[in-house]
Motif scaffolding. Sequence first.
Motif, PDB file in Angstrom:
ATOM      1  N   SER A  43       0.833  -1.203   0.000  1.00 30.41           N
ATOM      2  CA  SER A  43       0.000   0.000   0.000  1.00 30.41           C
ATOM      3  C   SER A  43       0.867   1.252   0.000  1.00 30.41           C
ATOM      4  O   SER A  43       2.078   1.197   0.250  1.00 30.41           O
ATOM      5  CB  SER A  43      -0.901  -0.001   1.230  1.00 30.41           C
ATOM      6  OG  SER A  43      -0.154   0.259   2.409  1.00 30.41           O
ATOM      7  N   PHE A  44       0.240   2.390  -0.243  1.00 28.81           N
ATOM      8  CA  PHE A  44       0.949   3.670  -0.259  1.00 28.81           C
ATOM      9  C   PHE A  44       1.713   3.898   1.033  1.00 28.81           C
ATOM     10  O   PHE A  44       2.806   4.458   1.027  1.00 28.81           O
ATOM     11  CB  PHE A  44      -0.068   4.796  -0.491  1.00 28.81           C
ATOM     12  CG  PHE A  44       0.535   6.172  -0.495  1.00 28.81           C
ATOM     13  CD1 PHE A  44       1.156   6.671  -1.629  1.00 28.81           C
ATOM     14  CD2 PHE A  44       0.475   6.978   0.640  1.00 28.81           C
ATOM     15  CE1 PHE A  44       1.699   7.945  -1.639  1.00 28.81           C
ATOM     16  CE2 PHE A  44       1.020   8.252   0.639  1.00 28.81           C
ATOM     17  CZ  PHE A  44       1.631   8.738  -0.504  1.00 28.81           C
ATOM     18  N   TRP A  45       1.160   3.477   2.156  1.00 34.28           N
ATOM     19  CA  TRP A  45       1.758   3.740   3.462  1.00 34.28           C
ATOM     20  C   TRP A  45       2.801   2.693   3.839  1.00 34.28           C
ATOM     21  O   TRP A  45       3.724   2.984   4.606  1.00 34.28           O
ATOM     22  CB  TRP A  45       0.681   3.789   4.536  1.00 34.28           C
ATOM     23  CG  TRP A  45      -0.353   4.826   4.256  1.00 34.28           C
ATOM     24  CD1 TRP A  45      -1.602   4.636   3.736  1.00 34.28           C
ATOM     25  CD2 TRP A  45      -0.220   6.238   4.448  1.00 34.28           C
ATOM     26  NE1 TRP A  45      -2.248   5.828   3.587  1.00 34.28           N
ATOM     27  CE2 TRP A  45      -1.426   6.839   4.024  1.00 34.28           C
ATOM     28  CE3 TRP A  45       0.794   7.062   4.938  1.00 34.28           C
ATOM     29  CZ2 TRP A  45      -1.647   8.204   4.085  1.00 34.28           C
ATOM     30  CZ3 TRP A  45       0.582   8.427   4.999  1.00 34.28           C
ATOM     31  CH2 TRP A  45      -0.629   8.980   4.570  1.00 34.28           C
ATOM     32  N   ASP A  46       2.686   1.482   3.318  1.00 38.55           N
ATOM     33  CA  ASP A  46       3.521   0.379   3.769  1.00 38.55           C
ATOM     34  C   ASP A  46       4.681   0.039   2.837  1.00 38.55           C
ATOM     35  O   ASP A  46       5.613  -0.651   3.246  1.00 38.55           O
ATOM     36  CB  ASP A  46       2.668  -0.885   3.963  1.00 38.55           C
ATOM     37  CG  ASP A  46       1.652  -0.727   5.073  1.00 38.55           C
ATOM     38  OD1 ASP A  46       1.935   0.016   6.033  1.00 38.55           O
ATOM     39  OD2 ASP A  46       0.568  -1.338   4.975  1.00 38.55           O
ATOM     40  N   THR A 430       5.583   7.598   6.425  1.00 38.61           N
ATOM     41  CA  THR A 430       5.337   6.301   5.788  1.00 38.61           C
ATOM     42  C   THR A 430       6.655   5.535   5.876  1.00 38.61           C
ATOM     43  O   THR A 430       7.640   6.030   6.431  1.00 38.61           O
ATOM     44  CB  THR A 430       4.926   6.454   4.312  1.00 38.61           C
ATOM     45  OG1 THR A 430       6.063   6.919   3.561  1.00 38.61           O
ATOM     46  CG2 THR A 430       3.780   7.443   4.151  1.00 38.61           C
ATOM     47  N   ARG A 431       6.703   4.346   5.280  1.00 37.52           N
ATOM     48  CA  ARG A 431       7.967   3.617   5.263  1.00 37.52           C
ATOM     49  C   ARG A 431       8.989   4.260   4.336  1.00 37.52           C
ATOM     50  O   ARG A 431      10.191   4.017   4.468  1.00 37.52           O
ATOM     51  CB  ARG A 431       7.736   2.164   4.845  1.00 37.52           C
ATOM     52  CG  ARG A 431       7.045   1.309   5.891  1.00 37.52           C
ATOM     53  CD  ARG A 431       6.987  -0.146   5.467  1.00 37.52           C
ATOM     54  NE  ARG A 431       8.320  -0.724   5.340  1.00 37.52           N
ATOM     55  CZ  ARG A 431       8.572  -1.882   4.747  1.00 37.52           C
ATOM     56  NH1 ARG A 431       7.582  -2.580   4.195  1.00 37.52           N
ATOM     57  NH2 ARG A 431       9.805  -2.350   4.684  1.00 37.52           N
ATOM     58  N   TRP A 432       8.522   5.106   3.414  1.00 39.30           N
ATOM     59  CA  TRP A 432       9.436   5.725   2.462  1.00 39.30           C
ATOM     60  C   TRP A 432       9.634   7.228   2.696  1.00 39.30           C
ATOM     61  O   TRP A 432      10.400   7.875   1.979  1.00 39.30           O
ATOM     62  CB  TRP A 432       8.951   5.511   1.026  1.00 39.30           C
ATOM     63  CG  TRP A 432       7.519   5.939   0.788  1.00 39.30           C
ATOM     64  CD1 TRP A 432       6.400   5.158   0.870  1.00 39.30           C
ATOM     65  CD2 TRP A 432       7.065   7.257   0.454  1.00 39.30           C
ATOM     66  NE1 TRP A 432       5.275   5.896   0.604  1.00 39.30           N
ATOM     67  CE2 TRP A 432       5.661   7.200   0.341  1.00 39.30           C
ATOM     68  CE3 TRP A 432       7.697   8.475   0.226  1.00 39.30           C
ATOM     69  CZ2 TRP A 432       4.878   8.311   0.024  1.00 39.30           C
ATOM     70  CZ3 TRP A 432       6.927   9.587  -0.085  1.00 39.30           C
ATOM     71  CH2 TRP A 432       5.542   9.498  -0.183  1.00 39.30           C
TER      72      TRP A 432
END
Length: 473
Positions: A43-46, A430-432
Motif C-alpha cells: 500500500s501507499f503507506w507500507d 510512511t515507510r518511504w
Amino acid sequence: MRVPVGRHGIRHARALSAGLGLLVMTGVASAQPVDIPPTWGGSFWDRPRLTGSWFGLRDELGKKGVVLDLDLLQLPQGVATGGEDNVAKYGGLAEYTLNVDTQKLGLWPGGFFNIKGMTGFGQNVDKASGALVPPNIVSLLPEPGKENDTGLMNLTFMQFLSKQFGVFAGKAYTLGGDYNAFAHDFRSTFLYAGLDFNMTLDLFPFTGYGGGIVVVPWDGALFTVSVVDPSGTATNNDISEAFKDGVLVSAEGRVTIKPFGLVGHQLVGFGWSNKQRLSLEQDPSNIARSLLTNQFPRLDDPGPILRRILERFFPELLVPTQPLNKVNYTWSIFYNFDQYLWSPQGQPDKGIGMFFRFGASDGVANPVKYAYNVGLSGKGIVPGRPDDSFGLGWAHTQLSGNFVPFLREQLDLGLNKEDGIEMYYNAAITRWLTATLDLQIINTALKKTLDSAGQLTDVNTAVVAGLRLYARF
C-alpha cells in the motif's frame, strides 16, 4: 575457481551492512550489500519505496541482487537569533545508488559492486550562522565549497575471498568511517557536522580513489585497512591524477558488545597522510596567502572573513616577506562508542541509548586539535510510533593554538573553541518518507565579524531551526 563463501559469507557480508561504514575512511561497507525486502510493493503507506515494485520488475531485480535507489533530502533551515544574519534558506541533496550482488546475479560468490552519485541543490545558512563547524553537514556534499553541483562519490568493487577476508578497490566514499549507531546518519539523526563525525578528520576528503582489506574475524567484529588518494574530489574522476600528492592511510576496528544483554559498539581508528600542506605556523605576513584557499574541506571556510578583517586592520600584512611554511604530514586518532541503556524485551534495536566520540590530531596542519561529542538517543519507544527516533547531543571542537594566533590575540576574535547543542525528532510518515524537526544552539568559534561599515561587531550565540524531509523513491 569458486570461492567458498556461500551462506556463511552472506551472513558476514550482512554484518558489514549492519556496520554501515566500517571500511575505514571509505564507507564501502555501508553501501553493500543491502537488505532486500520480500517485495518493494504494498500500500501507499507500507511500501518501502514510493514508486513501489515497478510492476514486479524491481522485485525480480532484487532477487538477482540488483538494487537501484533514488533518494531526496530537503532541508529548509533558518537562523532564528544570533549568528551573522537572521535568514532562512532552502537546499537539499539527491542521491543515486546502484548495488549489485554478483552471487545473486548468477556470476560468482562474494562480489559486490556499488555506485553512488550525489547532487546538491539550493542554499544553506552555514555562513549566516557564523559557525565554523557547519550546522548543515549536507551543505558540504557532494563537494565542499560548491553549491548546485553533481559528483561521483563511490564506484567500488568488493570481493570476499573467504568468509573472514575481503578486498575492495575503486573510488570510495569516505564519510562512512567513524560510524556510530546514534550519531552518524545525516538523513535521520543529527545535522550539525560536529555530531555526525569526528571533526579531527576535517582534512580528509569525502571521496577518493584507493583500496584496502576487510577482516571479519567473528560475528560482530569488523577491521579494515585502506589507502586512499588524499586529494580526491567528487567532481574529479581522472584516475591518472590519483596519489600524485601522496597517500592517506587509515585503519579502523569496530566490535559489538552486549553488557547485560544490551547492544553496543566500540570503535577505534586512525588516519595519517603525507600530503604536503600549509602549516598553521606562519609568519604574520603570510596569513593572507594562507587564507586564500579552503584547506579544511569539512569546516565552513573561515578564509574569506578572516582575509577581510586582515585587509581592514592590517593591510601591511598583505605583502608577504617570508616563504610559506609547509609540512608533509597530518594525523588523527579517533574513538567512539554507542550503547543501549534500555531496550524493550525482544527488541534489541530499539530503546534508549547513549553515544560518545573523541578525536585528537597533530594541530600543525590541522586546525582542530581535538574534538568530542556526547548525547542520548531513542528509537521506537514512543507509544504508537514504532519507527520514530529522537536525539539530544552536545559537540565540542577545540581549535589548535597554531591557528591564526596573530589575529586572535590582536583583535580578540575568539577562534579557540566551538560548542553546539542539537535536538531532533524524526517521525516516520510512511515507510518511504520521514520528517524531522531540528533545533541547534551554537556558541560559535568566531566571536567577531565585520559589519557593512567595516567595523568589528559581535557574533552572538546562534539558534538554528530546521525541517528535514527524506523521501525514498
